[in-house]
Design a protein around this motif. Structure first.
Motif, PDB file in Angstrom:
ATOM      1  N   GLN A  75     -15.021  18.503  49.998  1.00 47.26           N
ATOM      2  CA  GLN A  75     -15.433  18.627  51.341  1.00 47.26           C
ATOM      3  C   GLN A  75     -16.844  19.079  51.118  1.00 47.26           C
ATOM      4  O   GLN A  75     -16.929  20.199  50.411  1.00 47.26           O
ATOM      5  N   PRO A 230     -10.012  26.116  47.268  1.00 45.52           N
ATOM      6  CA  PRO A 230      -9.178  26.569  48.173  1.00 45.52           C
ATOM      7  C   PRO A 230      -7.624  26.799  47.578  1.00 45.52           C
ATOM      8  O   PRO A 230      -6.998  27.847  48.158  1.00 45.52           O
ATOM      9  N   ARG A 246      -8.577  20.177  45.614  1.00 53.64           N
ATOM     10  CA  ARG A 246      -9.659  20.236  46.702  1.00 53.64           C
ATOM     11  C   ARG A 246     -10.637  21.133  46.264  1.00 53.64           C
ATOM     12  O   ARG A 246     -10.499  22.103  45.454  1.00 53.64           O
ATOM     13  N   VAL A 248     -14.493  22.674  47.675  1.00 61.05           N
ATOM     14  CA  VAL A 248     -15.554  22.671  48.806  1.00 61.05           C
ATOM     15  C   VAL A 248     -16.844  23.046  48.376  1.00 61.05           C
ATOM     16  O   VAL A 248     -16.745  23.953  47.643  1.00 61.05           O
ATOM     17  N   GLN A 294     -13.268  30.381  52.934  1.00 55.99           N
ATOM     18  CA  GLN A 294     -11.864  30.601  52.605  1.00 55.99           C
ATOM     19  C   GLN A 294     -11.165  30.549  53.908  1.00 55.99           C
ATOM     20  O   GLN A 294      -9.744  30.400  53.863  1.00 55.99           O
ATOM     21  N   GLN A 296     -11.728  28.710  56.504  1.00 56.41           N
ATOM     22  CA  GLN A 296     -11.559  27.457  57.141  1.00 56.41           C
ATOM     23  C   GLN A 296     -10.770  26.568  56.093  1.00 56.41           C
ATOM     24  O   GLN A 296     -10.135  25.678  56.715  1.00 56.41           O
ATOM     25  N   TRP A 297     -10.770  26.843  54.726  1.00 59.22           N
ATOM     26  CA  TRP A 297     -10.275  26.181  53.860  1.00 59.22           C
ATOM     27  C   TRP A 297      -9.149  27.187  53.105  1.00 59.22           C
ATOM     28  O   TRP A 297      -9.401  27.295  51.713  1.00 59.22           O
ATOM     29  N   ARG A 300      -2.760  26.421  50.563  1.00 52.01           N
ATOM     30  CA  ARG A 300      -1.765  25.485  51.284  1.00 52.01           C
ATOM     31  C   ARG A 300      -0.378  26.098  51.173  1.00 52.01           C
ATOM     32  O   ARG A 300       0.735  25.847  52.142  1.00 52.01           O
TER      33      ARG A 300
END
Length: 313
Positions: A75, A230, A246, A248, A294, A296-297, A300
């Motif tokens: 991202q 993330p 992932r 960003v 952090q 926003q993403w 998980r």
């Protein structure tokens, strides 16, 4: 198909490809470095250009094995707005050795060759030190506070060494890079420093101040990079084994204030305070940006401490 291999096997293949890629390009680089020793300005300029292309090919090779064996979902924000022409400064938060490969993947051939501030001791690492010397990486010699108390005559020597290293890059298009925190972020270091920032260590302004002092108007802009993982701070073997999933990355191009050009960070106390305030402002903005990223993403699953745990698996 290769991405379906077990993580240990992918790590073995990635490590092998990294070594082979390095060996492939280090020998022509070192051969071209011999031309730097000739007392001919034309040969030095020609060899520097070719060595820059060799280093870019090495970075391309690293990107190839990362994409072949990894499965990273990127991202990226703001990269299309980075339009630096000529030399610039690049700064970034520092969490892992993976950061360097993230930066190379996105900035290689978009900016001039990234040159890092390195500790002088690293020049003795076989091949690595020689290659960095050949590419005119600025080596910094830093003395501890205890050493300076025993040898007060050495105060300022490390700053002079840094200034000389940066001055050698005059006239060469460079992207001069610095991790302003000086070391990788950990919770222990954050607590020890009593950092006022939530996601960052305290920045060290001296390195980029000396770069601006030495290179002056050659530096056209500052490229501010913020990296967020993330799923937690990765170890290098997580990148090799394909566990890094992932990343960003946020890019922002900023102006270097004109009032900072042509002044001495070491000798002008007023300027030093102004420069530190500017850097602290950049760091406050970066801390807020990391907080946004952090949120926003987020991680998980359970077991991740707000993006600061290591990747597991």
């Amino acid at each position: 198909m290769l991405r379906l291999l077990p993580a240990p096997l992918r790590g073995l293949l990635s490590g092998l490809l990294l070594v082979l890629n390095t060996l492939l390009w280090c020998w022509p680089l070192l051969a071209l470095a011999l031309l730097k020793l000739l007392p001919l300005p034309a040969s030095r300029a020609w060899s520097r250009r070719l060595m820059g292309h060799v280093a870019e090919c090495w970075a391309d090779g690293n990107r190839a094995w990362m994409e072949l064996l990894g499965d990273i979902r990127w991202q990226v924000e703001g990269l299309e707005d980075v339009r630096v022409r000529g030399s610039c400064l690049v700064i970034c938060n520092h969490q892992s050795w993976v950061d360097i490969f993230v930066l190379q993947r996105h900035l290689n051939r978009r900016l001039p060759l990234l040159r890092f501030f390195l500790k002088q001791e690293l020049i003795w690492i076989p091949l690595f030190g020689l290659c960095c010397w050949a590419l005119d990486f600025p080596f910094m010699k830093r003395h501890s506070r205890a050493y300076l108390e025993r040898h007060p005559e050495q105060r300022g020597a490390d700053l002079a060494t840094t200034r000389q290293a940066c001055a050698r890059l005059r006239g060469i298009p460079v992207a001069l890079f610095n991790f302003l925190e000086g070391t990788r972020f950990t919770e222990a270091k954050h607590e020890q420093q009593q950092s006022p920032y939530r996601h960052l260590l305290r920045p060290r302004a001296g390195g980029i101040a000396l770069a601006i002092d030495a290179m002056g108007e050659q530096l056209g802009a500052l490229v501010d990079v913020t990296i967020h993982y993330p799923d937690g701070r990765p170890r290098f073997r997580d990148l090799l084994c394909g566990r890094l999933q992932r990343v960003v990355v946020h890019f922002a191009e900023r102006e270097i204030p004109a009032q900072f050009l042509g002044r001495s960070y070491a000798e002008d106390e007023t300027y030093r305070l102004q420069f530190q305030q500017w850097v602290n402002g950049l760091w406050s903005d970066k801390d807020a940006r990391l907080e946004r990223l952090q949120q926003q993403w987020p991680p998980r699953g359970p077991g991740h401490a707000r993006g600061r745990a290591r990747v597991s698996g």
